[in-house]
Design a protein around this motif. Sequence first.
Motif, PDB file in Angstrom:
ATOM      1  N   THR A  60       0.840  -1.192   0.000  1.00  0.00           N
ATOM      2  CA  THR A  60       0.000   0.000   0.000  1.00  0.00           C
ATOM      3  C   THR A  60       0.875   1.242   0.000  1.00  0.00           C
ATOM      4  N   ARG A  61       0.237   2.384  -0.175  1.00  0.00           N
ATOM      5  CA  ARG A  61       0.911   3.680  -0.038  1.00  0.00           C
ATOM      6  C   ARG A  61      -0.052   4.639   0.645  1.00  0.00           C
ATOM      7  N   GLY A  62       0.451   5.371   1.628  1.00  0.00           N
ATOM      8  CA  GLY A  62      -0.344   6.387   2.301  1.00  0.00           C
ATOM      9  C   GLY A  62      -1.390   5.880   3.259  1.00  0.00           C
ATOM     10  N   VAL A  63      -1.404   4.572   3.549  1.00  0.00           N
ATOM     11  CA  VAL A  63      -2.390   4.008   4.469  1.00  0.00           C
ATOM     12  C   VAL A  63      -1.878   4.168   5.901  1.00  0.00           C
ATOM     13  N   ARG A  64      -2.724   4.691   6.751  1.00  0.00           N
ATOM     14  CA  ARG A  64      -2.354   4.835   8.165  1.00  0.00           C
ATOM     15  C   ARG A  64      -2.826   3.629   8.970  1.00  0.00           C
ATOM     16  N   LYS A  65      -4.069   3.250   8.762  1.00  0.00           N
ATOM     17  CA  LYS A  65      -4.627   2.125   9.510  1.00  0.00           C
ATOM     18  C   LYS A  65      -5.521   1.308   8.582  1.00  0.00           C
ATOM     19  N   PHE A  66      -5.361  -0.017   8.637  1.00  0.00           N
ATOM     20  CA  PHE A  66      -6.291  -0.863   7.895  1.00  0.00           C
ATOM     21  C   PHE A  66      -6.632  -2.090   8.710  1.00  0.00           C
ATOM     22  N   SER A  67      -7.732  -2.726   8.308  1.00  0.00           N
ATOM     23  CA  SER A  67      -8.193  -3.920   9.013  1.00  0.00           C
ATOM     24  C   SER A  67      -8.631  -4.972   8.008  1.00  0.00           C
ATOM     25  N   LEU A  68      -8.660  -6.206   8.486  1.00  0.00           N
ATOM     26  CA  LEU A  68      -9.116  -7.341   7.683  1.00  0.00           C
ATOM     27  C   LEU A  68     -10.306  -7.964   8.389  1.00  0.00           C
ATOM     28  N   HIS A  69     -11.341  -8.257   7.599  1.00  0.00           N
ATOM     29  CA  HIS A  69     -12.535  -8.941   8.084  1.00  0.00           C
ATOM     30  C   HIS A  69     -12.811 -10.076   7.103  1.00  0.00           C
ATOM     31  N   VAL A  70     -13.366 -11.192   7.585  1.00  0.00           N
ATOM     32  CA  VAL A  70     -13.653 -12.321   6.701  1.00  0.00           C
ATOM     33  C   VAL A  70     -15.088 -12.794   6.872  1.00  0.00           C
ATOM     34  N   CYS A  71     -15.576 -13.435   5.821  1.00  0.00           N
ATOM     35  CA  CYS A  71     -16.919 -14.025   5.826  1.00  0.00           C
ATOM     36  C   CYS A  71     -16.829 -15.364   5.108  1.00  0.00           C
ATOM     37  N   ALA A  72     -17.402 -16.400   5.705  1.00  0.00           N
ATOM     38  CA  ALA A  72     -17.368 -17.735   5.107  1.00  0.00           C
ATOM     39  C   ALA A  72     -18.657 -18.069   4.360  1.00  0.00           C
ATOM     40  N   ASP A  73     -19.711 -17.271   4.554  1.00  0.00           N
ATOM     41  CA  ASP A  73     -21.003 -17.553   3.924  1.00  0.00           C
ATOM     42  C   ASP A  73     -20.913 -17.449   2.411  1.00  0.00           C
ATOM     43  N   GLU A  74     -21.646 -18.329   1.734  1.00  0.00           N
ATOM     44  CA  GLU A  74     -21.643 -18.344   0.268  1.00  0.00           C
ATOM     45  C   GLU A  74     -22.257 -17.086  -0.332  1.00  0.00           C
ATOM     46  N   ARG A  75     -23.277 -16.547   0.343  1.00  0.00           N
ATOM     47  CA  ARG A  75     -23.973 -15.381  -0.200  1.00  0.00           C
ATOM     48  C   ARG A  75     -24.027 -14.282   0.837  1.00  0.00           C
ATOM     49  N   LEU A  76     -23.399 -13.176   0.519  1.00  0.00           N
ATOM     50  CA  LEU A  76     -23.424 -12.032   1.429  1.00  0.00           C
ATOM     51  C   LEU A  76     -24.816 -11.435   1.545  1.00  0.00           C
ATOM     52  N   ASP A  77     -25.585 -11.486   0.458  1.00  0.00           N
ATOM     53  CA  ASP A  77     -26.905 -10.871   0.465  1.00  0.00           C
ATOM     54  C   ASP A  77     -27.930 -11.684   1.258  1.00  0.00           C
ATOM     55  N   ALA A  78     -27.544 -12.869   1.727  1.00  0.00           N
ATOM     56  CA  ALA A  78     -28.459 -13.708   2.507  1.00  0.00           C
ATOM     57  C   ALA A  78     -28.071 -13.685   3.988  1.00  0.00           C
ATOM     58  N   GLY A  79     -27.556 -12.563   4.446  1.00  0.00           N
ATOM     59  CA  GLY A  79     -27.250 -12.422   5.859  1.00  0.00           C
ATOM     60  C   GLY A  79     -25.820 -12.774   6.237  1.00  0.00           C
ATOM     61  N   GLY A  80     -24.958 -12.925   5.248  1.00  0.00           N
ATOM     62  CA  GLY A  80     -23.556 -13.203   5.549  1.00  0.00           C
ATOM     63  C   GLY A  80     -22.959 -12.087   6.391  1.00  0.00           C
ATOM     64  N   GLU A  81     -22.155 -12.465   7.361  1.00  0.00           N
ATOM     65  CA  GLU A  81     -21.607 -11.485   8.290  1.00  0.00           C
ATOM     66  C   GLU A  81     -20.077 -11.542   8.281  1.00  0.00           C
ATOM     67  N   PHE A  82     -19.461 -10.364   8.238  1.00  0.00           N
ATOM     68  CA  PHE A  82     -18.006 -10.281   8.306  1.00  0.00           C
ATOM     69  C   PHE A  82     -17.564 -10.288   9.763  1.00  0.00           C
ATOM     70  N   LYS A  83     -16.502 -11.041  10.024  1.00  0.00           N
ATOM     71  CA  LYS A  83     -15.924 -11.086  11.368  1.00  0.00           C
ATOM     72  C   LYS A  83     -14.540 -10.453  11.320  1.00  0.00           C
ATOM     73  N   VAL A  95      -9.618   0.228   4.642  1.00  0.00           N
ATOM     74  CA  VAL A  95      -8.651   1.285   4.913  1.00  0.00           C
ATOM     75  C   VAL A  95      -9.356   2.252   5.855  1.00  0.00           C
ATOM     76  N   GLU A  96      -8.987   2.164   7.120  1.00  0.00           N
ATOM     77  CA  GLU A  96      -9.650   2.957   8.162  1.00  0.00           C
ATOM     78  C   GLU A  96      -9.276   4.433   8.065  1.00  0.00           C
ATOM     79  N   SER A  97      -7.995   4.697   7.759  1.00  0.00           N
ATOM     80  CA  SER A  97      -7.524   6.075   7.650  1.00  0.00           C
ATOM     81  C   SER A  97      -6.235   6.101   6.847  1.00  0.00           C
ATOM     82  N   GLY A  98      -5.895   7.293   6.384  1.00  0.00           N
ATOM     83  CA  GLY A  98      -4.667   7.469   5.614  1.00  0.00           C
ATOM     84  C   GLY A  98      -3.802   8.550   6.231  1.00  0.00           C
TER      85      GLY A  98
END
Length: 134
Positions: free
Chosen positions: A61-84, A118-121
């Motif tokens: 990256t360039r210019g990124v101050r803070k970033f985070s990673l979230h994951v989801c195992a559900d096949e379909r995000l539109d069916a209530g899939g949730e990121f952890k 990317v939470e902030s730059g």
Amino acid sequence: MTDISAGASIVMASCADERHLPEDALDPSEQKYWVTDGCYPAELVIKLARPSKVSKLRTSTRGVRKFSLHVCADERLDAGGEFKPVFEVELADKPADAAQVESHKVSVKRALFLKIRVESGWGDFSSVHAVSVF
């Protein structure tokens, strides 16, 4: 360790510039990149080719101050899939032309979607040049 980024695709981005498309973050050459629009947080959702175990995330990256990673195992995000949440990190400030190359060991048993947030730059704009998932 196998790079499971092959076959991955971008399914959502909170912003896009016609010269620096969200898909460019998956280009391994790092010559193409995704740029934020100056409004934080900025999000990029990546769909892996198949549900996978994730043990490492490498970013350039360039210019990124803070970033985070979230994951989801559900096949379909539109069916209530949730990121952890997996992790959040603050990166050191570097000159604008210097890459922030980071590798993070993680322990995710199953993921199909990854959200890079990317939470902030360090300035108004930041960019994601490469994302590799192992």
